[in-house]
Design an enzyme around this catalytic site. Sequence first.
Site, PDB file in Angstrom:
ATOM      1  N   SER A 133       0.833  -1.196   0.000  1.00 11.79           N
ATOM      2  CA  SER A 133       0.000   0.000   0.000  1.00 11.79           C
ATOM      3  C   SER A 133       0.872   1.253   0.000  1.00 11.79           C
ATOM      4  O   SER A 133       1.741   1.407  -0.852  1.00 11.79           O
ATOM      5  CB  SER A 133      -0.964  -0.037   1.190  1.00 11.79           C
ATOM      6  OG  SER A 133      -1.943   0.971   1.101  1.00 11.79           O
ATOM      7  N   GLU A 232      -1.452  -2.997  -8.359  1.00 17.25           N
ATOM      8  CA  GLU A 232      -2.660  -3.348  -7.607  1.00 17.25           C
ATOM      9  C   GLU A 232      -3.130  -2.125  -6.841  1.00 17.25           C
ATOM     10  O   GLU A 232      -2.384  -1.175  -6.641  1.00 17.25           O
ATOM     11  CB  GLU A 232      -2.380  -4.529  -6.676  1.00 17.25           C
ATOM     12  CG  GLU A 232      -1.358  -4.276  -5.576  1.00 17.25           C
ATOM     13  CD  GLU A 232      -1.954  -3.640  -4.324  1.00 17.25           C
ATOM     14  OE1 GLU A 232      -3.183  -3.755  -4.111  1.00 17.25           O
ATOM     15  OE2 GLU A 232      -1.190  -3.023  -3.571  1.00 17.25           O
ATOM     16  N   HIS A 301      -3.639  -5.171  -1.641  1.00 17.98           N
ATOM     17  CA  HIS A 301      -5.033  -5.046  -1.209  1.00 17.98           C
ATOM     18  C   HIS A 301      -5.852  -6.190  -1.803  1.00 17.98           C
ATOM     19  O   HIS A 301      -6.058  -6.259  -3.011  1.00 17.98           O
ATOM     20  CB  HIS A 301      -5.606  -3.711  -1.683  1.00 17.98           C
ATOM     21  CG  HIS A 301      -4.864  -2.523  -1.176  1.00 17.98           C
ATOM     22  ND1 HIS A 301      -3.820  -1.948  -1.867  1.00 17.98           N
ATOM     23  CD2 HIS A 301      -5.010  -1.800  -0.035  1.00 17.98           C
ATOM     24  CE1 HIS A 301      -3.360  -0.912  -1.189  1.00 17.98           C
ATOM     25  NE2 HIS A 301      -4.063  -0.802  -0.071  1.00 17.98           N
TER      26      HIS A 301
END
Length: 334
Positions: A133, A232, A301
């Site tokens: 992230s 992603e 995620h």
Amino acid sequence: MGAASTASESETGVTSLSHGGGVGARKPKALRAGSRLAVIAPASPGHREPEERGVAELQRLGFVVERGGSRTSHGYFAASSAERRAELLRALRDPKIDALISLRGGYGSNYLLDDSLAAEIGASSPKCVIGFSDITSLQIFLWQKLGWTSIYGPMVAAGLDAGAGADKGYEEASFRNAIGKTDGAWSMSLQGETLAAGTAEGVLLGGCLTLVATTLGTPWELDTRGAILLIEDRGMKPWQVDRALVHLQQAGKFKDVRGIVLGDFPDCAAPVEGSPTVLDVCERILKPLGIPIVFGAPVGHTARPMLTVPLGARARLSASGAGTLEILEGAVTP
């Protein structure tokens, strides 16, 4: 990414690296039972219960966990920029610490990044930096400025807290392999679907789509040449994914990419029934590249057990059926 690494000096004297097929990569020591992991919070604050569960899981895996000191949250930041930067540098410099694992993502790692940080880290021995992230910003910085490999995988309160094999947890085998195997020669099913068939080899790079895109125009802009590119994210409308992919395309970031691994993009449903999905967007924009592409891998995620990916290591992508990623060299050393 050609046959060798090249380097150029910035105005501040910090070397900015361009890597060739993994040549010149600086790898940290592999982690074993008894290795000491420091929990850092370079982005947003966490919550006590998930943190406790994540620490307990690391201890179950055999690691000694050192937690950060008390932090005073500043809005959506875990602490002030100065405090978060100091925590990062302390963990990197402490000879008793073997690896750094992020508490969680959120937002804020970018505030820590500048040429002076690269200079302060300098020739320090690399350490495993584990996270995903928002931690993408730090991982790309360490790769581009210092040549450090890193580990794109579960964090204390985002993956480890749910446990091995659990929904919103992590896949234990790939985690152990990524942090512990020094010789490569291991593979993982990507559990996705092939958008464009084929086989490709390159250096695994990338991370969270939003954060990859925000490196553009910075001194640590991600060099994707010769890469197997991981992309992603979560919580984006299909048109927002479209915009980010077109931005990367217009910046030339797909020009010399060897293959692409796409996440499963949770919470990204089309806002209107019948309108394009994220899968539709990826197929329309990326399939014409003519390179192997797999969509729907549980990386970063995801609501499924998260795969762990070693960034900066050479890999082979086999885009057929659910897709396979073979790691050809370790991201860590003995």
